[in-house]
Design an enzyme around this catalytic site. Sequence first.
Site, mmCIF file in Angstrom:
data_model
loop_
_atom_site.group_PDB
_atom_site.id
_atom_site.type_symbol
_atom_site.label_atom_id
_atom_site.label_comp_id
_atom_site.label_asym_id
_atom_site.label_seq_id
_atom_site.Cartn_x
_atom_site.Cartn_y
_atom_site.Cartn_z
ATOM 1 N N HIS A 1 -9.298 6.414 -1.993
ATOM 2 C CA HIS A 1 -8.327 6.294 -0.329
ATOM 3 C C HIS A 1 -8.328 6.942 0.120
ATOM 4 O O HIS A 1 -9.946 7.905 -0.650
ATOM 5 C CB HIS A 1 -7.227 6.248 -1.055
ATOM 6 C CG HIS A 1 -6.114 5.193 -1.579
ATOM 7 N ND1 HIS A 1 -5.107 4.410 -1.073
ATOM 8 C CD2 HIS A 1 -6.466 5.180 -3.117
ATOM 9 C CE1 HIS A 1 -4.553 3.632 -2.098
ATOM 10 N NE2 HIS A 1 -5.092 3.609 -3.120
ATOM 11 N N GLY A 2 -8.868 6.671 1.950
ATOM 12 C CA GLY A 2 -8.765 7.329 3.142
ATOM 13 C C GLY A 2 -9.610 7.841 3.586
ATOM 14 O O GLY A 2 -11.082 8.840 3.322
ATOM 15 N N ALA A 3 -10.950 6.277 3.403
ATOM 16 C CA ALA A 3 -12.543 6.345 3.481
ATOM 17 C C ALA A 3 -12.533 6.625 5.332
ATOM 18 O O ALA A 3 -13.964 7.184 5.073
ATOM 19 C CB ALA A 3 -12.782 5.195 3.216
ATOM 20 N N SER A 4 -11.606 6.826 5.748
ATOM 21 C CA SER A 4 -11.951 6.617 6.898
ATOM 22 C C SER A 4 -11.874 9.081 7.369
ATOM 23 O O SER A 4 -11.665 9.372 7.042
ATOM 24 C CB SER A 4 -10.492 6.828 8.581
ATOM 25 O OG SER A 4 -10.359 5.782 7.989
ATOM 26 N N ASP B 1 0.925 -1.253 -0.083
ATOM 27 C CA ASP B 1 -0.115 -0.262 0.211
ATOM 28 C C ASP B 1 0.820 1.452 -0.276
ATOM 29 O O ASP B 1 1.506 1.320 0.938
ATOM 30 C CB ASP B 1 -0.717 0.003 1.624
ATOM 31 C CG ASP B 1 -2.123 1.358 1.542
ATOM 32 O OD1 ASP B 1 -2.272 0.873 0.140
ATOM 33 O OD2 ASP B 1 -2.531 1.252 2.775
ATOM 34 N N HIS B 2 1.032 1.885 -1.066
ATOM 35 C CA HIS B 2 1.701 3.715 -1.016
ATOM 36 C C HIS B 2 2.635 2.769 -1.329
ATOM 37 O O HIS B 2 3.681 4.024 -0.337
ATOM 38 C CB HIS B 2 1.165 4.484 -0.001
ATOM 39 C CG HIS B 2 -0.394 4.755 -0.025
ATOM 40 N ND1 HIS B 2 -0.820 5.518 -1.447
ATOM 41 C CD2 HIS B 2 -1.293 4.682 0.562
ATOM 42 C CE1 HIS B 2 -2.247 5.789 -1.105
ATOM 43 N NE2 HIS B 2 -1.984 4.972 0.042
ATOM 44 N N HIS C 1 -5.899 11.284 3.296
ATOM 45 C CA HIS C 1 -5.767 9.802 4.599
ATOM 46 C C HIS C 1 -5.722 10.597 6.159
ATOM 47 O O HIS C 1 -5.498 11.843 6.404
ATOM 48 C CB HIS C 1 -4.625 9.762 4.101
ATOM 49 C CG HIS C 1 -4.701 8.956 3.428
ATOM 50 N ND1 HIS C 1 -2.825 8.922 1.884
ATOM 51 C CD2 HIS C 1 -5.025 7.976 3.171
ATOM 52 C CE1 HIS C 1 -3.321 7.725 1.383
ATOM 53 N NE2 HIS C 1 -4.254 7.096 1.546
ATOM 54 N N THR D 1 -7.272 4.277 8.890
ATOM 55 C CA THR D 1 -7.598 5.185 10.612
ATOM 56 C C THR D 1 -8.417 4.484 11.655
ATOM 57 O O THR D 1 -8.390 4.430 12.836
ATOM 58 C CB THR D 1 -7.449 6.628 10.250
ATOM 59 O OG1 THR D 1 -6.656 6.661 9.674
ATOM 60 C CG2 THR D 1 -7.330 7.227 11.741
#
Length: 286
Positions: free
Chosen positions: A213-216, A82-83, A183, A238
């Site tokens: 991405h960054g769904a939190s 991931d990344h 994120h 997160t």
Amino acid sequence: MVNNLNYYLKQAREKKYALGHFNFATADVLRGIVEASKDAGAPAVMVGTSEGESSFVGLKEAVALVKIIREEYDFPVFLNADHFKSFEKCKEAIDAGYDSVIADLSKKTFADNVAETKSVVEYAKSVNPDILVEGELGYLKGSSQVQTKVEITPDDFTKPEEAKEFIEKTGVNQLATVFGNIHGIVTEQEEKLDIEHFKKVVAAVPDVFYVLHGASGLLDDDVRAAIKAGVTNVHFNTELRVAYTEGIHKTFHDKPNETTPYKYLKPGVDEMKKVVAQKIKLFMGE
Ligand code: G3H
Ligand code: ZN
């Protein structure tokens, strides 16, 4: 495993749901993600390690853990780097046996991003055509922690015409797209997706698999709308980290002298599993 990751993403695109992608750095969290995903009715799950997470758990160890857990649970689990931020790091993950990699080179110039991502695609396919490569376009800000604010402007968003050129030149299978997502969780700002912008990207390039991405911190309705518009893979980290940590804090609050790791870690895993189960139901449209 009978079917590859491409098969499950295609199924998701056809039936308009998404696969979950959850991060781990320890064996207890990995097992919790898989148990919760299977129990909640996911068709498959992606688990990921960032460069930091993989240096903690070990690349080869992550591959071995996933292999065993797939067999033990008889469930399709795919391991993603991931990344990963360079060709060399992506190569290390591919050589270790990861099922997919994200060549996160979006901070480079467009030309350099294209050239290096293309090398990752060529290398991955030379090792095993089943390995999927994800590219990233747009400026995906923030990091997987609780933050106060992360400024984001439409200038950071993935540009439809660049996405088209990027896919044509690199041959990536998946694309990390920016349209309001960041994120981490922000406490002094609302996280809001620009679905109309995302639709323009999908219209320009209909054939790639899209990743959120960054769904939190996003509202469930925004995640639902993104899936409806074409996202087939949603990344959460997160919210899982927060739930795990809160479960552990609670143990130490109630039993400050607890020293047995499997006793103080289990409440963390249990809290994290509740988050995973709720997300799977969201991705499956329940
Ligand atoms: O690749 C990982 C994710 O995009 C996680 O983002 O920490 O905001 O859930 P998040
Ligand atoms: Zn991400």
